[in-house]
Scaffold this motif. Structure first.
Motif, PDB file in Angstrom:
ATOM      1  N   ASP A  23     -19.259  -4.460   7.527  1.00  0.00           N
ATOM      2  CA  ASP A  23     -19.493  -5.386   6.414  1.00  0.00           C
ATOM      3  C   ASP A  23     -20.593  -6.392   6.745  1.00  0.00           C
ATOM      4  O   ASP A  23     -20.778  -7.364   6.022  1.00  0.00           O
ATOM      5  N   LEU A  55      -7.301   2.310   7.095  1.00  0.00           N
ATOM      6  CA  LEU A  55      -8.050   2.506   5.850  1.00  0.00           C
ATOM      7  C   LEU A  55      -9.261   3.412   6.034  1.00  0.00           C
ATOM      8  O   LEU A  55      -9.542   4.254   5.184  1.00  0.00           O
ATOM      9  N   VAL A  56      -9.981   3.231   7.141  1.00  0.00           N
ATOM     10  CA  VAL A  56     -11.189   4.031   7.339  1.00  0.00           C
ATOM     11  C   VAL A  56     -10.805   5.498   7.518  1.00  0.00           C
ATOM     12  O   VAL A  56     -11.353   6.381   6.850  1.00  0.00           O
ATOM     13  N   THR A  62     -15.845  -6.052  10.188  1.00  0.00           N
ATOM     14  CA  THR A  62     -14.939  -5.047   9.667  1.00  0.00           C
ATOM     15  C   THR A  62     -15.671  -3.724   9.467  1.00  0.00           C
ATOM     16  O   THR A  62     -16.736  -3.691   8.840  1.00  0.00           O
ATOM     17  N   THR A  64     -16.099  -0.516   7.536  1.00  0.00           N
ATOM     18  CA  THR A  64     -15.743  -0.152   6.161  1.00  0.00           C
ATOM     19  C   THR A  64     -15.848   1.348   5.899  1.00  0.00           C
ATOM     20  O   THR A  64     -15.356   1.835   4.893  1.00  0.00           O
ATOM     21  N   LYS A  95     -12.978  -9.495   4.300  1.00  0.00           N
ATOM     22  CA  LYS A  95     -14.295  -9.395   4.926  1.00  0.00           C
ATOM     23  C   LYS A  95     -14.552 -10.463   5.997  1.00  0.00           C
ATOM     24  O   LYS A  95     -13.972 -11.545   5.948  1.00  0.00           O
ATOM     25  N   ARG A 153       0.825  -1.201   0.000  1.00  0.00           N
ATOM     26  CA  ARG A 153       0.000   0.000   0.000  1.00  0.00           C
ATOM     27  C   ARG A 153       0.870   1.266   0.000  1.00  0.00           C
ATOM     28  O   ARG A 153       0.540   2.257  -0.629  1.00  0.00           O
ATOM     29  N   TYR A 155      -9.616  -4.383   3.889  1.00  0.00           N
ATOM     30  CA  TYR A 155      -9.547  -5.430   4.899  1.00  0.00           C
ATOM     31  C   TYR A 155     -10.334  -6.621   4.365  1.00  0.00           C
ATOM     32  O   TYR A 155     -11.421  -6.441   3.818  1.00  0.00           O
TER      33      TYR A 155
END
Lengths: 103, 456
Positions: B167, B187-188, B150, B152, A93, A79, A91
């Motif tokens: 998710d 990431l979030v 998770t 998202t 799932k 990344r 991520y």
């Protein structure tokens, strides 16, 4: 200076990944954002930085890497490593992906 | 940890309602059950808040990796560390310079005080066991933990963050405050514009292996007894080749953790993590420590090493960022810390949230006690103090990692050389070798000045 020959560890990436437990998420959590960028890319840093041999650019390919997402340690190095910020990284799932037993 | 983490759908054990509905059932949602998230959740639960903690892995710790040494001063304030699954206390710290020719020059420290409880609050741990135990303490304090879920994205009402997307089917959950404790791959936070993705010069890759060895073998090899353990840190070309970084060997009870960490920039320039680990593990100073050990786990993770200047905004309307997601990692060469800073940040965030919610508020201004308290704590204090370090060693890499370790080895060889020459001459030659590497008296003084802040 020493002339002692260090022993070279007789270990492959397969051996190493064999020690890792995974739960297959069934679909890849990794991808490329824009394949055209990979076609243009000649440095393939994704293949250099990944510690788990996830990213491979085959010689006879158009330059878009093949992705062995099942090997992924979810470290995130690709990344940051891609100089074009072209890695799609999500991520896995519902609990899928790597399951570290030691950490 | 039973009813709340059963099957695939979100279930709320404490709800009286027929329809499971999480919305506004909780005062706060914590994203990630690592050390920062759990510290925040635990702190809030102790303040009487209803807390929901979401973890994407099948159990806390399953996605988490670190080198191996946990510093526990803040954790000790929250839980009974003495009942925690720690591996060994740190009885010895050893700093070692390796050349690629097999030379080693090391300094070892074993202060007697470290043998006395609480052992300078320094323990090796394995994250899977420790994080799971720590999260259990939070659950025992009333936190609801849901795994395999998770986050998202975030739910917003105008500018204000009012919940998370998950998710799960119908996976939106609303709460007044969201604690983003997602770790280094945040990431979030990034996708929601709360922070930027770091440049690869400011992020390290670490690869690690755990080798299984008998307890007695470890005790003998590392000169340990009882619960005593060792933390060996390595620098120089023999540790990480031409990269900026280091290697480590830490003793667990019945295993040894071995790894390297260096800039992703260096990996991208051709020094792959696997080859770097291979070279480190086969160095004559390291190989005998792990000889005969069976590999039981290979792991890897990124480490945010951007320091204080890379810290994102820690507080937003309805949300805070803690731990690795906030870039709270210290690497000063001799101090390698992160988990303690994660816990400290989670603790301050939890306190600030409780106090804001007591006033019926969760806006940025109401949560500002968190960044303020963190600024006043050792966390930001240390990050600021050592902010110069990463760039300075990167600029002087060749001297520090190649020339100096080699010059030291040569000078040692010269100084202790056994022949029929007078020691005076050997001393002169050894000194000349060191001065030559440092760039003469002037160069040595210049470098001493450049690194003076190591001691100030």
């Amino acid at each position: 200076m020493s002339t002692a020959q260090p022993h070279v560890p007789d270990v492959s990436i397969e051996d190493r990944l064999y020690t890792v437990k995974y739960r297959d998420a069934g679909e890849s959590h990794l991808g490329v954002k824009d394949p055209d960028i990979c076609v243009e890319c000649t440095s393939n840093e994704c293949t250099q930085v990944c510690p788990a041999a996830v990213w491979t650019v085959e010689d006879d390919s158009d330059g878009v890497p093949s992705i062995a997402y099942e090997n992924c340690l979810e470290c995130g190095t690709c990344r940051f490593g891609c100089p074009h910020d072209n890695v799609r990284w999500e991520y896995p799932k519902t609990g899928g992906g790597v399951v570290f037993k030691q950490g | 940890m039973s009813a709340q983490e059963t099957n695939g759908t979100l279930q709320l054990p404490k709800m009286q309602s027929e329809t499971p509905d999480y919305n506004d059932a909780y005062d706060a949602i914590v994203v990630g059950a690592g050390l920062a998230g759990t510290a925040a959740a635990l702190t809030m639960a102790r303040e009487g808040l209803d807390v929901l903690m979401l973890e994407r892995g099948p159990a806390p710790g399953t996605k988490n990796v670190f080198g191996g040494v946990l510093y526990t001063p803040t954790i000790r304030e929250l839980v009974d560390v003495d009942s925690a699954p720690t591996e060994r206390y740190i009885a010895e710290k050893r700093f070692s310079m390796l050349t690629s020719d097999g030379d080693e020059t090391a300094v070892s420290m074993r202060p007697g005080a470290w043998r006395d409880e609480p052992h300078n609050d320094s323990y090796t741990v394995l994250r899977r066991r420790f994080d799971e135990w720590f999260a259990k303490q939070a659950v025992d304090a009333g936190v609801t933990l849901i795994t395999e879920t998770t986050v998202t994205g975030l739910v917003r009402d105008g500018r204000k963050i009012v919940g998370v997307e998950t998710d799960r089917p119908d996976g939106e959950i609303r709460a007044p405050v969201v604690v983003l404790a997602e770790g280094a791959n945040s990431l979030v936070s990034e996708n929601e514009g709360l922070k930027d993705r770091q440049e690869r010069e400011a992020v390290a890759v670490s690869v690690k292996e755990v080798f299984k060895l008998d307890r007695e073998t470890i005790d003998d090899r590392f000169r340990l007894d009882g619960d005593a353990g060792a933390a060996y840190n390595y620098f120089g070309e023999g540790a990480v080749g031409e990269a900026v970084g280091g290697g480590f060997v830490y003793t667990n009870k019945r295993s040894v953790s071995v790894g390297v960490a260096y800039r992703i920039e260096d990996a991208a320039n051709g020094q792959t993590p696997e080859a770097t680990l291979d070279a480190f593990e086969s160095h004559p100073a390291v190989a005998p420590l792990i000889r005969g050990g069976r590999r039981i786990e290979y792991s890897a993770h990124v480490i945010p090493e951007g320091g204080a200047k890379a810290m994102p905004d820690l507080v937003h309307d309805g949300a805070v960022v803690v731990g690795d997601a906030a870039g709270l990692v210290l690497n000063s060469g001799v101090h390698l810390e992160g988990t303690n800073m994660a816990v400290e940040s989670g603790y301050h965030a939890g306190k600030a949230i409780a106090s804001a919610l007591a006033d019926g508020r969760s806006d940025e201004a109401a949560l500002a006690a968190y960044p303020r308290d963190l600024e006043d704590s050792f966390v930001v204090e240390n990050l600021r103090h050592y902010d110069w370090f990463q760039q300075t060693i990167a600029d002087d890499r060749k001297f520090l990692f190649e020339d100096l370790p080699r010059a030291l080895a040569d000078a040692e060889t010269e100084y202790f050389k056994m022949d029929r020459t007078a020691k005076d001459e050997h001393t002169d030659a050894a000194r000349d070798r060191l001065l030559d590497a440092a760039g003469g008296w002037f160069g040595a003084a210049k470098r001493a000045w450049r690194f003076r802040r190591m001691l100030s």
